[in-house]
Motif scaffolding. Structure first.
Motif, mmCIF file in Angstrom:
data_model
loop_
_atom_site.group_PDB
_atom_site.id
_atom_site.type_symbol
_atom_site.label_atom_id
_atom_site.label_comp_id
_atom_site.label_asym_id
_atom_site.label_seq_id
_atom_site.Cartn_x
_atom_site.Cartn_y
_atom_site.Cartn_z
ATOM 1 N N ASP A 212 -35.569 7.433 -23.587
ATOM 2 C CA ASP A 212 -36.766 7.877 -24.321
ATOM 3 C C ASP A 212 -36.418 8.266 -25.754
ATOM 4 N N CYS A 213 -35.315 9.008 -25.896
ATOM 5 C CA CYS A 213 -34.927 9.461 -27.242
ATOM 6 C C CYS A 213 -34.586 8.268 -28.119
ATOM 7 N N ILE A 214 -33.845 7.312 -27.548
ATOM 8 C CA ILE A 214 -33.445 6.134 -28.332
ATOM 9 C C ILE A 214 -34.689 5.349 -28.746
ATOM 10 N N GLN A 215 -35.621 5.255 -27.803
ATOM 11 C CA GLN A 215 -36.857 4.528 -28.119
ATOM 12 C C GLN A 215 -37.635 5.250 -29.222
ATOM 13 N N PHE A 216 -37.666 6.576 -29.099
ATOM 14 C CA PHE A 216 -38.385 7.378 -30.083
ATOM 15 C C PHE A 216 -37.802 7.204 -31.479
ATOM 16 N N MET A 217 -36.483 7.090 -31.550
ATOM 17 C CA MET A 217 -35.831 6.963 -32.865
ATOM 18 C C MET A 217 -35.786 5.512 -33.336
ATOM 19 N N GLY A 218 -36.210 4.594 -32.462
ATOM 20 C CA GLY A 218 -36.129 3.158 -32.765
ATOM 21 C C GLY A 218 -36.689 2.767 -34.126
ATOM 22 N N PRO A 219 -37.938 3.131 -34.431
ATOM 23 C CA PRO A 219 -38.505 2.694 -35.710
ATOM 24 C C PRO A 219 -37.670 3.129 -36.910
ATOM 25 N N GLN A 220 -37.159 4.371 -36.842
ATOM 26 C CA GLN A 220 -36.355 4.866 -37.957
ATOM 27 C C GLN A 220 -35.032 4.107 -38.063
ATOM 28 N N ALA A 221 -34.446 3.801 -36.899
ATOM 29 C CA ALA A 221 -33.184 3.058 -36.888
ATOM 30 C C ALA A 221 -33.416 1.635 -37.406
ATOM 31 N N ASN A 222 -34.549 1.044 -37.007
ATOM 32 C CA ASN A 222 -34.853 -0.322 -37.441
ATOM 33 C C ASN A 222 -34.930 -0.455 -38.946
ATOM 34 N N LEU A 223 -35.478 0.581 -39.577
ATOM 35 C CA LEU A 223 -35.607 0.543 -41.031
ATOM 36 C C LEU A 223 -34.262 0.330 -41.711
ATOM 37 N N LYS A 224 -33.202 0.825 -41.058
ATOM 38 C CA LYS A 224 -31.860 0.667 -41.641
ATOM 39 C C LYS A 224 -31.065 -0.396 -40.889
ATOM 40 N N SER A 225 -31.749 -1.187 -40.092
ATOM 41 C CA SER A 225 -31.119 -2.219 -39.238
ATOM 42 C C SER A 225 -30.000 -1.653 -38.379
ATOM 43 N N ILE A 226 -30.251 -0.478 -37.835
ATOM 44 C CA ILE A 226 -29.225 0.126 -36.974
ATOM 45 C C ILE A 226 -29.601 -0.129 -35.513
ATOM 46 N N ASN A 227 -28.592 -0.524 -34.768
ATOM 47 C CA ASN A 227 -28.796 -0.781 -33.358
ATOM 48 C C ASN A 227 -28.276 0.425 -32.568
ATOM 49 N N ILE A 228 -29.141 1.055 -31.793
ATOM 50 C CA ILE A 228 -28.664 2.188 -30.981
ATOM 51 C C ILE A 228 -28.488 1.687 -29.548
ATOM 52 N N GLU A 229 -27.267 1.819 -29.043
ATOM 53 C CA GLU A 229 -27.007 1.281 -27.706
ATOM 54 C C GLU A 229 -26.630 2.377 -26.720
ATOM 55 N N LEU A 230 -27.174 2.244 -25.505
ATOM 56 C CA LEU A 230 -26.873 3.243 -24.471
ATOM 57 C C LEU A 230 -25.913 2.646 -23.454
ATOM 58 N N GLU A 231 -24.879 3.435 -23.164
ATOM 59 C CA GLU A 231 -23.945 3.002 -22.133
ATOM 60 C C GLU A 231 -23.911 4.092 -21.071
ATOM 61 N N ALA A 232 -24.396 3.750 -19.876
ATOM 62 C CA ALA A 232 -24.407 4.750 -18.810
ATOM 63 C C ALA A 232 -24.167 4.035 -17.494
ATOM 64 N N GLU A 233 -23.022 4.361 -16.879
ATOM 65 C CA GLU A 233 -22.703 3.664 -15.635
ATOM 66 C C GLU A 233 -23.210 4.394 -14.410
ATOM 67 N N VAL A 234 -23.599 5.629 -14.609
ATOM 68 C CA VAL A 234 -24.081 6.414 -13.459
ATOM 69 C C VAL A 234 -25.475 6.938 -13.748
ATOM 70 N N GLN A 235 -26.189 7.223 -12.679
ATOM 71 C CA GLN A 235 -27.493 7.872 -12.822
ATOM 72 C C GLN A 235 -27.236 9.373 -12.708
ATOM 73 N N ILE A 236 -27.718 10.118 -13.670
ATOM 74 C CA ILE A 236 -27.448 11.559 -13.623
ATOM 75 C C ILE A 236 -28.741 12.360 -13.712
ATOM 76 N N ASN A 237 -28.915 13.232 -12.722
ATOM 77 C CA ASN A 237 -30.024 14.182 -12.764
ATOM 78 C C ASN A 237 -29.443 15.553 -13.045
ATOM 79 N N LEU A 238 -30.040 16.216 -13.985
ATOM 80 C CA LEU A 238 -29.514 17.535 -14.345
ATOM 81 C C LEU A 238 -30.611 18.568 -14.309
ATOM 82 N N ASN A 239 -30.213 19.751 -13.955
ATOM 83 C CA ASN A 239 -31.139 20.855 -14.001
ATOM 84 C C ASN A 239 -31.126 21.411 -15.424
ATOM 85 N N CYS A 240 -32.144 21.087 -16.188
ATOM 86 C CA CYS A 240 -32.118 21.496 -17.601
ATOM 87 C C CYS A 240 -33.545 21.547 -18.138
#
Ligand SMILES: Nc1ncnc2c1ncn2[C@@H]1O[C@H](COP(=O)(O)OP(=O)(O)O)[C@@H](O)[C@H]1O
Ligand SMILES: [Mg+2]
Length: 357
Positions: A212-240
């Motif tokens: 969600d955060c990466i998607q939210f920042m997408g338009p701003q990153a696009n303006l500078k042609s920056i690619n934001i990539e997520l690497e996550a091998e596990v599913q994590i649920n946190l109490n937060c």
């Protein structure tokens, strides 16, 4: 001068762990060191072989030599001299005592103690003081600013939609942008003042939160042609508090995007399990990096190197992460990029976390 026996004497009154002692004489218009002893020597990057038999120019950079020679000269003229200095992150307090025989200085004894911890504490105290002022300000006026701001913004939008003179649109856009900025500052102020008030812990899927955060920042990153990539091998649920952790990620991604210039068009976000107790979120950019002199000031309120920065972003992040009993760590190479690591505890139940506050 018998240095061996002197060393034993000095040990009795100089805590070797926290300081060092040295002596010098003036010979042919030069201050020559005749003795040095104590644990702090290594910490400041010196060793006796480098110092003994040499003048200050033999082991210190020119700007430091100039400053110290003034103190050395005063001491040689019979005054007791105190000064503070710092080398490689170690702060020390030095005292020079001239030894006089028949009105003539025969040598000067210097004692140096490590005051790094005291300096850090002093700095933290100053920061807390700044924060409490910020807190009072925030609590007092932020609400008052937010309400009229909401009306201003609403009406400015209406005017923008119905205005017929197209020349006015850019002005209205600027007004709306500036109101967003005021709103952002006020929100950050309010959070710093009372971060605990709105905490709501619940089980949150961190993978989704990061997406969600990466998607939210997408338009701003696009303006500078920056690619934001997520690497996550596990599913994590946190109490937060998901909204607050989002705020942290958004602040950090925003900084990463702002730091990225022409070079690296890539920001990496990763999520990994560190142990049964904790998880780590890492954000790496290939941006301008942070110089050593700026590094120590990053969590200071209002410290910003940006024309439009508030200097409250990282402090807000730290507040939120502290509230979650996690840690935030920054590593940076000027010109190469910055990596921010956030470690958060997992599987702690809500009650124990809230009681711990
Ligand atoms: N990823 C980064 N790369 C380079 N510098 C950074 C990065 N993140 C933070 N900084 C530095 O830390 C300062 C403080 O950041 P922050 O608290 O978010 O305030 P702001 O973004 O409003 O300046 C920035 O002005 C910048 O100099
Ligand atoms: Mg920022």
């Amino acid at each position: 001068m018998n240095d061996e026996s002197s060393a034993v004497d000095y040990e009795q009154f100089i805590p070797r762990e926290t300081g060092f002692i040295f002596k010098f004489i003036k010979k042919d218009n030069q201050f020559i060191h005749t003795f040095i002893e104590g644990k702090l020597i290594e910490k400041v990057g010196l060793c006796p072989d480098l110092v003994i038999g040499r003048s200050l120019t033999g082991f210190l950079p020119a700007d430091q030599v100039k400053r110290k020679e003034v103190f050395y000269e005063k001491a040689w003229n019979g005054e007791q001299v105190n000064y503070e200095g710092s080398v490689g992150g170690i702060h020390y307090l030095a005292v020079l005592n001239p030894i006089r025989v028949n009105g003539e200085t025969v040598e000067v004894i210097g004692t140096t103690i490590d005051i790094t911890k005291e300096k850090i504490r002093e700095k933290q105290a100053q920061q807390m003081e700044k924060l409490s002022v910020v807190g009072e300000l925030a609590a007092g006026i932020a609400h008052e600013i937010r309400n009229p701001l909401t009306s201003l913004k609403g009406f400015a939008k209406i005017v923008k939609e119905s205005v017929t003179d197209q020349k006015l649109i850019p002005y209205l856009d600027i007004m709306l942008d500036e109101m967003d900025r005021i709103n952002q500052i006020v929100n950050e102020f309010m959070f710093i003042a009372k971060p605990k008030e709105n905490v709501r812990f619940q089980y949150t899927n961190i993978n989704k939160l990061l997406r969600d955060c990466i998607q939210f920042m997408g338009p701003q990153a696009n303006l500078k042609s920056i690619n934001i990539e997520l690497e996550a091998e596990v599913q994590i649920n946190l109490n937060c508090d998901g909204n607050q952790i989002k705020q942290v990620l958004i602040n950090i991604l925003q900084n990463a995007i702002e730091a990225t210039e022409n070079n690296g068009h890539f920001i990496g976000v990763s999520l990994e399990e560190m142990s049964a107790e904790s998880v780590m979120i890492t954000v790496s950019d290939k941006g301008c990096g942070i110089s050593e002199s700026r590094f120590n000031r990053l969590f200071e309120p209002f410290y910003s190197t940006k024309e439009k920065g508030t200097g409250l972003g990282l402090l807000t992040c730290k507040r939120i992460i502290d509230l979650h009993h996690g840690s935030i760590d920054i590593e940076s190479q000027p010109g190469e990029g910055t990596t921010i690591r956030i470690v958060l505890p997992r599987n702690r139940n809500v009650e124990s976390m809230l009681i711990a506050e």
